[in-house]
Design a protein around this motif. Structure first.
Motif, PDB file in Angstrom:
ATOM      1  N   ASP A  71     -11.462  -9.295  -0.190  1.00  0.00           N
ATOM      2  CA  ASP A  71     -11.289 -10.764   0.466  1.00  0.00           C
ATOM      3  C   ASP A  71      -9.860 -11.002   0.701  1.00  0.00           C
ATOM      4  N   ARG A  72      -8.817 -10.138   0.417  1.00  0.00           N
ATOM      5  CA  ARG A  72      -7.592 -10.303   0.608  1.00  0.00           C
ATOM      6  C   ARG A  72      -7.174  -9.179   1.579  1.00  0.00           C
ATOM      7  N   VAL A  73      -7.945  -8.306   2.125  1.00  0.00           N
ATOM      8  CA  VAL A  73      -7.617  -7.180   2.505  1.00  0.00           C
ATOM      9  C   VAL A  73      -8.015  -7.487   4.405  1.00  0.00           C
ATOM     10  N   TYR A  74      -7.252  -7.576   5.232  1.00  0.00           N
ATOM     11  CA  TYR A  74      -7.268  -7.760   6.705  1.00  0.00           C
ATOM     12  C   TYR A  74      -7.239  -6.320   7.609  1.00  0.00           C
ATOM     13  N   VAL A  75      -7.807  -6.426   8.629  1.00  0.00           N
ATOM     14  CA  VAL A  75      -7.898  -5.149   9.569  1.00  0.00           C
ATOM     15  C   VAL A  75      -7.242  -5.856  10.800  1.00  0.00           C
ATOM     16  N   ASN A  76      -6.226  -5.417  11.320  1.00  0.00           N
ATOM     17  CA  ASN A  76      -5.697  -6.024  12.259  1.00  0.00           C
ATOM     18  C   ASN A  76      -5.261  -4.863  13.459  1.00  0.00           C
ATOM     19  N   ALA A  77      -5.154  -5.190  14.758  1.00  0.00           N
ATOM     20  CA  ALA A  77      -4.606  -4.336  15.538  1.00  0.00           C
ATOM     21  C   ALA A  77      -3.035  -4.079  14.993  1.00  0.00           C
ATOM     22  N   ASP A  78      -2.629  -2.832  15.646  1.00  0.00           N
ATOM     23  CA  ASP A  78      -1.331  -2.323  15.150  1.00  0.00           C
ATOM     24  C   ASP A  78      -0.279  -3.364  15.542  1.00  0.00           C
ATOM     25  N   LEU A  79       0.564  -3.856  14.669  1.00  0.00           N
ATOM     26  CA  LEU A  79       1.508  -4.629  14.865  1.00  0.00           C
ATOM     27  C   LEU A  79       2.982  -4.125  14.585  1.00  0.00           C
ATOM     28  N   THR A  80       3.936  -4.576  15.022  1.00  0.00           N
ATOM     29  CA  THR A  80       5.242  -4.164  14.655  1.00  0.00           C
ATOM     30  C   THR A  80       5.737  -5.124  13.421  1.00  0.00           C
ATOM     31  N   TYR A  81       6.476  -4.683  12.835  1.00  0.00           N
ATOM     32  CA  TYR A  81       6.909  -5.573  11.534  1.00  0.00           C
ATOM     33  C   TYR A  81       7.211  -6.986  11.621  1.00  0.00           C
ATOM     34  N   ASN A  82       7.960  -7.345  12.716  1.00  0.00           N
ATOM     35  CA  ASN A  82       8.009  -8.426  13.129  1.00  0.00           C
ATOM     36  C   ASN A  82       6.828  -9.423  13.649  1.00  0.00           C
ATOM     37  N   GLU A  83       6.079  -8.723  14.153  1.00  0.00           N
ATOM     38  CA  GLU A  83       4.719  -9.278  14.542  1.00  0.00           C
ATOM     39  C   GLU A  83       3.750  -9.665  13.469  1.00  0.00           C
ATOM     40  N   ARG A  84       3.872  -8.660  12.482  1.00  0.00           N
ATOM     41  CA  ARG A  84       3.295  -8.980  11.116  1.00  0.00           C
ATOM     42  C   ARG A  84       3.609 -10.280  10.228  1.00  0.00           C
ATOM     43  N   ILE A  85       5.003 -10.468  10.535  1.00  0.00           N
ATOM     44  CA  ILE A  85       5.469 -11.505  10.046  1.00  0.00           C
ATOM     45  C   ILE A  85       5.274 -12.729  10.394  1.00  0.00           C
ATOM     46  N   LEU A  86       5.125 -12.709  11.674  1.00  0.00           N
ATOM     47  CA  LEU A  86       4.560 -13.987  12.382  1.00  0.00           C
ATOM     48  C   LEU A  86       3.369 -14.245  12.073  1.00  0.00           C
ATOM     49  N   ASP A  87       2.531 -13.181  12.187  1.00  0.00           N
ATOM     50  CA  ASP A  87       1.064 -13.323  11.767  1.00  0.00           C
ATOM     51  C   ASP A  87       0.679 -13.857  10.693  1.00  0.00           C
ATOM     52  N   LYS A  88       1.573 -13.469   9.512  1.00  0.00           N
ATOM     53  CA  LYS A  88       1.338 -14.022   8.231  1.00  0.00           C
ATOM     54  C   LYS A  88       2.078 -15.457   8.231  1.00  0.00           C
ATOM     55  N   GLN A  89       3.059 -15.963   8.793  1.00  0.00           N
ATOM     56  CA  GLN A  89       3.331 -17.431   8.987  1.00  0.00           C
ATOM     57  C   GLN A  89       2.353 -18.232   9.697  1.00  0.00           C
ATOM     58  N   LEU A  90       1.589 -17.765  10.546  1.00  0.00           N
ATOM     59  CA  LEU A  90       0.467 -18.467  11.252  1.00  0.00           C
ATOM     60  C   LEU A  90      -0.585 -18.673  10.298  1.00  0.00           C
TER      61      LEU A  90
END
Length: 135
Positions: A71-90
C-alpha cells in the motif's frame, strides 16, 4: 518502484510486485536499486522489453494500493531525482486536500476529490474520473 523495502533479494521482490498487479508473465530485462539520498530505501529501476509492456505495468500498478503488503509502494515511469521530488510534493498536497475534505464532512457529498493531472493538483469528478467541472 518507489517505497520498496530493503531486501537481500530484489529480484524476488520485483517478481512479487509484478505478481500482485497481475503481471506475472512480465520478465524484466534488468533491474537495479539506486542509492537513496535520504534514509528511505532506494528506488528500484526496472527495465522492461517494450513500451507496450511498460505501459501495461504502469496501468496495472494502481492495484498495489489495494494490497496491504504494497500500500506504500508505487510503480512510476522512470523519473529523475528532481521529478521524483516534485511528484512526492504533488501527492502530499493532494492527500492533504483530500484529508481536509474528509474532515469537513463534505468528501462523500462533494462529487469530487483531488487528483493529479498534467503535473497539477485538480478536482476530479468521482463518477467520470475526469477533471471536475461544476454544473
Amino acid at each position: 518502484i518507489v517505497g520498496a523495502k530493503e531486501s537481500s533479494d530484489d529480484k524476488a521482490y520485483v517478481d512479487r510486485v509484478l505478481g500482485a498487479i497481475g503481471q506475472n508473465a512480465v520478465k524484466p530485462k534488468s533491474f537495479k536499486r539506486l542509492n537513496s539520498k535520504n534514509n528511505a530505501p532506494g528506488v528500484i529501476v526496472v527495465e522492461l522489453d517494450s513500451i507496450e509492456v511498460r505501459n501495461g505495468v504502469l496501468k496495472a500498478a494502481q492495484i498495489l494500493r489495494k494490497k496491504k503488503e504494497f500500500d506504500r509502494v508505487y510503480v512510476n515511469a522512470d523519473l529523475t531525482y528532481n521529478e521524483r521530488i516534485l511528484d512526492k510534493q504533488l501527492r502530499t498536497l493532494r492527500n492533504k486536500l483530500n484529508d481536509e475534505l474528509r474532515e469537513s464532512g463534505k468528501f462523500d457529498s462533494s462529487g469530487f476529490e483531488y487528483g493529479i493531472r498534467g503535473g497539477d493538483v485538480v478536482k476530479i469528478d468521482k463518477d467520470t474520473r475526469k477533471v471536475w467541472k461544476q454544473q
